[in-house]
Design an enzyme around this catalytic site. Sequence first.
Site, PDB file in Angstrom:
ATOM      1  CG  HIS A  41      -1.929  -1.152   1.150  1.00 53.15           C
ATOM      2  ND1 HIS A  41      -2.549  -1.677   2.239  1.00 53.15           N
ATOM      3  CD2 HIS A  41      -2.375  -1.875   0.090  1.00 53.15           C
ATOM      4  CE1 HIS A  41      -3.349  -2.664   1.860  1.00 53.15           C
ATOM      5  NE2 HIS A  41      -3.256  -2.803   0.563  1.00 53.15           N
ATOM      6  CD  GLN A 220      -3.862  -9.337  -0.776  1.00 55.25           C
ATOM      7  OE1 GLN A 220      -4.623  -9.719   0.090  1.00 55.25           O
ATOM      8  NE2 GLN A 220      -2.646  -8.925  -0.489  1.00 55.25           N
TER       9      GLN A 220
HETATM   10  P1  IMP Z   1      -0.322 -14.506  -3.324  1.00 53.36           P
HETATM   11  O1  IMP Z   1      -1.334 -13.663  -2.641  1.00 53.36           O
HETATM   12  O2  IMP Z   1       1.092 -14.065  -3.100  1.00 53.36           O
HETATM   13  O3  IMP Z   1      -0.534 -15.969  -3.053  1.00 53.36           O
HETATM   14  O4  IMP Z   1      -0.540 -14.328  -4.909  1.00 53.36           O
HETATM   15  C1  IMP Z   1      -1.731 -14.790  -5.556  1.00 53.36           C
HETATM   16  C2  IMP Z   1      -2.150 -13.808  -6.648  1.00 53.36           C
HETATM   17  O5  IMP Z   1      -2.579 -12.594  -6.035  1.00 53.36           O
HETATM   18  C3  IMP Z   1      -1.034 -13.416  -7.609  1.00 53.36           C
HETATM   19  O6  IMP Z   1      -1.611 -13.178  -8.878  1.00 53.36           O
HETATM   20  C4  IMP Z   1      -0.523 -12.108  -7.033  1.00 53.36           C
HETATM   21  O7  IMP Z   1       0.086 -11.310  -8.010  1.00 53.36           O
HETATM   22  C5  IMP Z   1      -1.831 -11.503  -6.553  1.00 53.36           C
HETATM   23  N1  IMP Z   1      -1.643 -10.541  -5.473  1.00 53.36           N
HETATM   24  C6  IMP Z   1      -1.363 -10.795  -4.180  1.00 53.36           C
HETATM   25  N2  IMP Z   1      -1.302  -9.654  -3.467  1.00 53.36           N
HETATM   26  C7  IMP Z   1      -1.563  -8.660  -4.330  1.00 53.36           C
HETATM   27  C8  IMP Z   1      -1.678  -7.247  -4.185  1.00 53.36           C
HETATM   28  O8  IMP Z   1      -1.539  -6.665  -3.093  1.00 53.36           O
HETATM   29  N3  IMP Z   1      -1.961  -6.554  -5.315  1.00 53.36           N
HETATM   30  C9  IMP Z   1      -2.167  -7.161  -6.511  1.00 53.36           C
HETATM   31  N4  IMP Z   1      -2.084  -8.475  -6.686  1.00 53.36           N
HETATM   32  C10 IMP Z   1      -1.774  -9.233  -5.605  1.00 53.36           C
END
Ligand code: IMP
Length: 424
Positions: A41, A220
């Site tokens: 953020h 997210q």
């Molecule tokens: P993870 O949350 O690291 O397991 O990632 C799973 C998916 O969510 C992937 O496509 C990441 O790029 C996406 N992702 C996780 N956190 C963020 C965020 O804060 N912003 C955008 N995409 C996210």
Amino acid sequence: MSTIVVVGAQWGDEGKGKVVDCLSARADMVVRFNGGANAGHTIVVAREEYVLHLVPSGAVREDAACVIGNGCVVDAGLLLEEYDDLKRRGIDLTDRLFVSGFAHLVLPHHKAADGALEDSSSAPIGTTRRGIGPAYCDKYARYGVRVEDLLDDRDLRAKLEAAYAYRARWTGSGDYPPIDEVYGQLAEEGKRLAPFIVDTSLLINGYIADGKNVLFEGAQGSLLDVDFGTYPFVTSSNPVAPFAAIGSGVGLDRLDYALGVVKAYLTRVGEGPFPTELTDSTGEYLRERGYEYGRSTGRPRRCGWLDLVPLRLAARVNGLHGAVVSKLDVLDELEEIPVCTAYRLRGKIFGEMPLPVALIAEAEPVYETLPGWKTDTSGITSWDDLPKKAQAYLRFIEEGCGVPVVAISVGQRRDQIIWLEEVF
Ligand code: IMP
């Protein structure tokens, strides 16, 4: 008293950090309720830029209490790094950071497993490799180690051994950091974190009962939600507004207002379907002009036109009361701006997401093209001063997803936001 839940209405990176920071001026407490250090953020105050991964965005406001709720997964080392870094920059969280004892820890073997799974998969998700998925897996398998376990050394050791044994039963011993090393490091981190570990549900409910203002900050975005997003290309938590209740331990009737942040165009990091993606020079233009690079991983974000089909889903599952349209200024120079209103798929038109949702990978977007306003909006401070064509674009979004636009962000700075309604 009032409470508000701020969530991303797309695939994350909608500009929630700035919106939360602006609203935090009126908040007594800011609560993170999902995800972990996968979030990034960004908040700009004068010439300083802060990128926060775990600490709530309310941190940069001096008075707000900052809570990491039970729905989050906590990388203790990273949290301490963030705490120390803020302290070096003059922001002291000593008496106003609170971490739920019920939140789960992200452990070194979760990060190792996250990377190894991505590397060996024939269809990687493109995770942030921060161990988020494996940490939530262990939580739901009931082999997780919780933040409260840091308060008792012996318990911590036993829980860690059980977590390692559990993982070995599934995946073999793996290339994981030795348990002694991990235990030693966690015990140290635990000593430093102990003063911050509390029953945050009790604390938050106390604030609400005392008539204070509480802001719940989602991480997210709704389309990355493990239930409602584009599964399996999602994160492992629920970034939607109703989860603020579960992820922080408050009753549903304590959530007054759900505010969705909607970027004026669309981006996605990682793999997964993205029907309006632009792989041409226009996509490149949006990326450069909007500085669309991941704050957690540095990865370039995929860029495309605004898509009303998943936005309708986000409006519905979050129960959005209002929307902030962010980064409108990024579109300032465009001649015309297409917006996807429906999908053409296997001979049919879909205004809502199809089933199975994976079909959107072959969807052809149906666009309505709106004229660009070709005016610099970055210094505009009122609705009436916005170009008529920009107003029409905003009204189009509003009608297209059924949620009123309550604010428009036209730049990174705190003063570059136009509020049309007081929501908090
Ligand atoms: P993870 O949350 O690291 O397991 O990632 C799973 C998916 O969510 C992937 O496509 C990441 O790029 C996406 N992702 C996780 N956190 C963020 C965020 O804060 N912003 C955008 N995409 C996210």
